[in-house]
Design a protein around this motif. Structure first.
Motif, PDB file in Angstrom:
ATOM      1  N   ALA A 155     -42.221  33.124 -44.492  1.00  0.00           N
ATOM      2  CA  ALA A 155     -40.847  33.201 -45.005  1.00  0.00           C
ATOM      3  C   ALA A 155     -39.824  33.216 -43.879  1.00  0.00           C
ATOM      4  O   ALA A 155     -38.705  32.721 -44.049  1.00  0.00           O
ATOM      5  CB  ALA A 155     -40.688  34.442 -45.880  1.00  0.00           C
ATOM      6  N   TYR A 156     -40.188  33.747 -42.709  1.00  0.00           N
ATOM      7  CA  TYR A 156     -39.254  33.850 -41.591  1.00  0.00           C
ATOM      8  C   TYR A 156     -39.916  33.281 -40.337  1.00  0.00           C
ATOM      9  O   TYR A 156     -40.520  34.008 -39.540  1.00  0.00           O
ATOM     10  CB  TYR A 156     -38.846  35.311 -41.362  1.00  0.00           C
ATOM     11  CG  TYR A 156     -38.181  35.950 -42.568  1.00  0.00           C
ATOM     12  CD1 TYR A 156     -36.819  35.823 -42.784  1.00  0.00           C
ATOM     13  CD2 TYR A 156     -38.934  36.665 -43.489  1.00  0.00           C
ATOM     14  CE1 TYR A 156     -36.219  36.399 -43.901  1.00  0.00           C
ATOM     15  CE2 TYR A 156     -38.348  37.238 -44.610  1.00  0.00           C
ATOM     16  CZ  TYR A 156     -36.994  37.105 -44.801  1.00  0.00           C
ATOM     17  OH  TYR A 156     -36.396  37.681 -45.902  1.00  0.00           O
ATOM     18  N   HIS A 157     -39.795  31.963 -40.189  1.00  0.00           N
ATOM     19  CA  HIS A 157     -40.445  31.299 -39.056  1.00  0.00           C
ATOM     20  C   HIS A 157     -39.809  31.713 -37.730  1.00  0.00           C
ATOM     21  O   HIS A 157     -40.472  31.724 -36.700  1.00  0.00           O
ATOM     22  CB  HIS A 157     -40.353  29.780 -39.221  1.00  0.00           C
ATOM     23  CG  HIS A 157     -41.081  29.261 -40.426  1.00  0.00           C
ATOM     24  ND1 HIS A 157     -42.456  29.207 -40.500  1.00  0.00           N
ATOM     25  CD2 HIS A 157     -40.631  28.798 -41.626  1.00  0.00           C
ATOM     26  CE1 HIS A 157     -42.831  28.716 -41.665  1.00  0.00           C
ATOM     27  NE2 HIS A 157     -41.742  28.469 -42.383  1.00  0.00           N
ATOM     28  N   GLY A 158     -38.533  32.023 -37.759  1.00  0.00           N
ATOM     29  CA  GLY A 158     -37.860  32.403 -36.520  1.00  0.00           C
ATOM     30  C   GLY A 158     -38.169  33.805 -36.045  1.00  0.00           C
ATOM     31  O   GLY A 158     -37.842  34.159 -34.914  1.00  0.00           O
ATOM     32  N   GLY A 159     -38.764  34.624 -36.910  1.00  0.00           N
ATOM     33  CA  GLY A 159     -39.136  35.971 -36.517  1.00  0.00           C
ATOM     34  C   GLY A 159     -38.031  36.998 -36.647  1.00  0.00           C
ATOM     35  O   GLY A 159     -38.174  38.109 -36.140  1.00  0.00           O
ATOM     36  N   ARG A 160     -36.935  36.640 -37.318  1.00  0.00           N
ATOM     37  CA  ARG A 160     -35.867  37.642 -37.502  1.00  0.00           C
ATOM     38  C   ARG A 160     -36.379  38.822 -38.301  1.00  0.00           C
ATOM     39  O   ARG A 160     -36.038  39.981 -38.023  1.00  0.00           O
ATOM     40  CB  ARG A 160     -34.660  37.005 -38.204  1.00  0.00           C
ATOM     41  CG  ARG A 160     -33.492  37.978 -38.391  1.00  0.00           C
ATOM     42  CD  ARG A 160     -32.353  37.338 -39.152  1.00  0.00           C
ATOM     43  NE  ARG A 160     -32.758  36.976 -40.509  1.00  0.00           N
ATOM     44  CZ  ARG A 160     -32.774  37.818 -41.532  1.00  0.00           C
ATOM     45  NH1 ARG A 160     -32.415  39.076 -41.353  1.00  0.00           N
ATOM     46  NH2 ARG A 160     -33.152  37.415 -42.733  1.00  0.00           N
ATOM     47  N   VAL A 161     -37.206  38.557 -39.316  1.00  0.00           N
ATOM     48  CA  VAL A 161     -37.892  39.608 -40.068  1.00  0.00           C
ATOM     49  C   VAL A 161     -39.384  39.457 -39.780  1.00  0.00           C
ATOM     50  O   VAL A 161     -39.946  38.372 -39.953  1.00  0.00           O
ATOM     51  CB  VAL A 161     -37.607  39.494 -41.581  1.00  0.00           C
ATOM     52  CG1 VAL A 161     -38.319  40.607 -42.334  1.00  0.00           C
ATOM     53  CG2 VAL A 161     -36.110  39.532 -41.846  1.00  0.00           C
ATOM     54  N   SER A 162     -40.025  40.512 -39.339  1.00  0.00           N
ATOM     55  CA  SER A 162     -41.428  40.430 -38.930  1.00  0.00           C
ATOM     56  C   SER A 162     -42.158  41.720 -39.255  1.00  0.00           C
ATOM     57  O   SER A 162     -41.537  42.760 -39.503  1.00  0.00           O
ATOM     58  CB  SER A 162     -41.535  40.141 -37.431  1.00  0.00           C
ATOM     59  OG  SER A 162     -40.937  41.189 -36.692  1.00  0.00           O
ATOM     60  N   GLU A 163     -43.490  41.637 -39.260  1.00  0.00           N
ATOM     61  CA  GLU A 163     -44.340  42.821 -39.426  1.00  0.00           C
ATOM     62  C   GLU A 163     -44.627  43.432 -38.066  1.00  0.00           C
ATOM     63  O   GLU A 163     -44.932  42.723 -37.107  1.00  0.00           O
ATOM     64  CB  GLU A 163     -45.662  42.448 -40.103  1.00  0.00           C
ATOM     65  CG  GLU A 163     -45.544  42.097 -41.569  1.00  0.00           C
ATOM     66  CD  GLU A 163     -46.907  41.840 -42.198  1.00  0.00           C
ATOM     67  OE1 GLU A 163     -47.907  41.842 -41.454  1.00  0.00           O
ATOM     68  OE2 GLU A 163     -46.976  41.633 -43.417  1.00  0.00           O
TER      69      GLU A 163
END
Length: 425
Positions: A308-316
């Protein structure tokens, strides 16, 4: 070019034809010699030994028993085979403490076959570091293999044994390792299994040696089954028979118990300011259950976070496993860097799964009320205005009171003037 013709009635050629014949013959011989030189041109020489690249020591040390066959595989041949289906490679072996090649003087006991060095039988003096050199016309590399040959005693068992693990109250196999060089026809494989040097009874319902394989099946594993096992077979070479033994150290682990996981956070609604960094932990309670078989992850609108967030703005964040008061927990945070307005309309879910349960907990991000100093200071300002008005009112009343007093005093003095008496002259 001058033509060649017959003169007279005989068959003799004119002398004018001789130079042309000689030149033609020399030309033919020159061409034939060139073709022969090309046909007999030697192959291109391989890379010189000084140009070999040393790729280091192989990670595994070979531990073997004295008096048994030993086969050392050239460790880098796997990469050569992957690079080319039919690699034209020349292999040589040498000991690290010797400048000569192996085999040198003991060709009957030590020899090279395919990509392996055979020592049959091995003695303790064969212990050492062996270097395999592989080269072709354009490349050369080397790797070393460590060999340790021990006397067959109980003291050497910890060094020559292969560790294997089975789980308590389950059934599982032991595998007799590294026999491929001696078992080309597995249907004829005959292994004998020993437990603490005692031959296992084939009629024992506890153990089953699987025919045609290198496996010993143990039913209903118990704590008493832990210990040292050995598998043995015979190998015949040039009419001589050799024993091959592999030792195994069995460790019995307790069966890991699973429990139904319970998600105890996050809350249903998380307040955050736009543009700020936010971390939402998903914490799962496992009780006494195992952590290794429980998976935990986040989703956004039914899609994995990394998709859903390829750019990594939201990540685990990293998975954390810990215990509190002898109870197990796992935790995976969801990290926003930063929070944007799009996140306010996204359905985030924390998902946990093991063989007993599948659960999820939804949470949403809401914008927190914006803090304003004007709003916060308005009541205080009103208080100051009221107090200031009261103070000014009182001060004004005081000034008005003083002015009235002075006016009244002046008026009183003018109302009673001092005149001289008429009887006085």
């Amino acid at each position: 070019m001058q033509s060649c013709r017959l003169q007279g009635t005989g068959s003799e050629l004119s002398t004018s034809c001789v130079p042309q014949r000689v030149l033609g013959t020399m030309l033919i011989l020159y061409v034939l010699m060139g073709v022969s030189a090309l046909a007999t041109q030697p192959k291109e020489r391989t890379v010189a030994a000084g140009n070999c690249q040393f790729r280091g020591k192989h990670f595994k040390t070979d531990f073997r028993v004295e008096g048994e066959p030993v086969v050392l595989r050239c460790p880098q041949m796997r990469s050569w085979l992957l690079a080319s289906a039919t690699p034209d490679v020349n292999l040589t072996w040498r000991r690290n403490d010797s400048a000569g090649l192996v085999p040198e003087e003991e060709e009957r006991r030590v020899w090279v076959r395919d990509d392996a060095l055979w020592i049959l039988p091995a003695f303790r003096r064969d212990s050492g570091t062996y270097i395999c050199t592989a080269r072709n016309a354009s490349y050369c590399d080397e790797m070393s293999v460590e060999l340790r040959v021990f006397e067959k005693t109980e003291a050497s068992l910890p060094f020559i044994s292969y560790p294997q693990i089975l789980t308590l109250s389950t059934s599982g196999p032991l595998v007799c390792p590294e026999l491929s060089e001696f078992t080309h026809n597995k249907t004829d494989m005959k292994l004998q299994w020993y437990k603490d040097s005692v031959l296992l009874d084939q009629d024992n319902e506890k153990f089953l040696s699987v025919k045609g394989t290198a496996r010993l099946l143990i039913y209903n594993v118990s704590v008493e089954d832990a210990g040292y096992y050995s598998c043995a077979m015979t190998f015949v070479h040039n009419g001589a028979q050799y024993n091959i033994t592999r030792n195994i150290r069995l460790q019995v682990n307790k069966k890991e118990e699973e429990t139904i996981p319970v998600i105890i956070s996050p809350h249903q609604t998380i307040l955050a300011s736009l543009g700020s960094r936010l971390t939402i932990p998903c914490k799962v309670f496992l009780g006494a259950g195992t952590q290794s078989t429980t998976t935990l992850w986040w989703m956004a609108n039914s899609t994995n976070i990394d998709r859903a967030y390829h750019g990594g703005r939201v990540s685990e964040g990293l998975r954390q496993e810990y215990s509190e008061n002898n109870e197990n927990y796992i935790e995976v945070p969801l990290i926003f860097d930063p929070v944007i307005r799009e996140d306010l309309n996204t359905d985030f879910k924390c998902v946990v799964h093991n063989t007993l349960s599948f659960q999820m907990l939804r949470t949403t991000v809401k914008e927190a009320a914006t803090f304003s100093w004007g709003i916060a200071l308005a009541p205080l300002l009103l208080v100051f205005l009221v107090l200031g008005g009261i103070w000014m009112h009182r001060r004004w009343k005081r000034r008005v009171g003083k002015a009235y007093g002075l006016t009244a005093l002046k008026t009183g003095q003018q109302g009673f003037p001092s005149y001289p008496s008429k009887g006085v002259k």
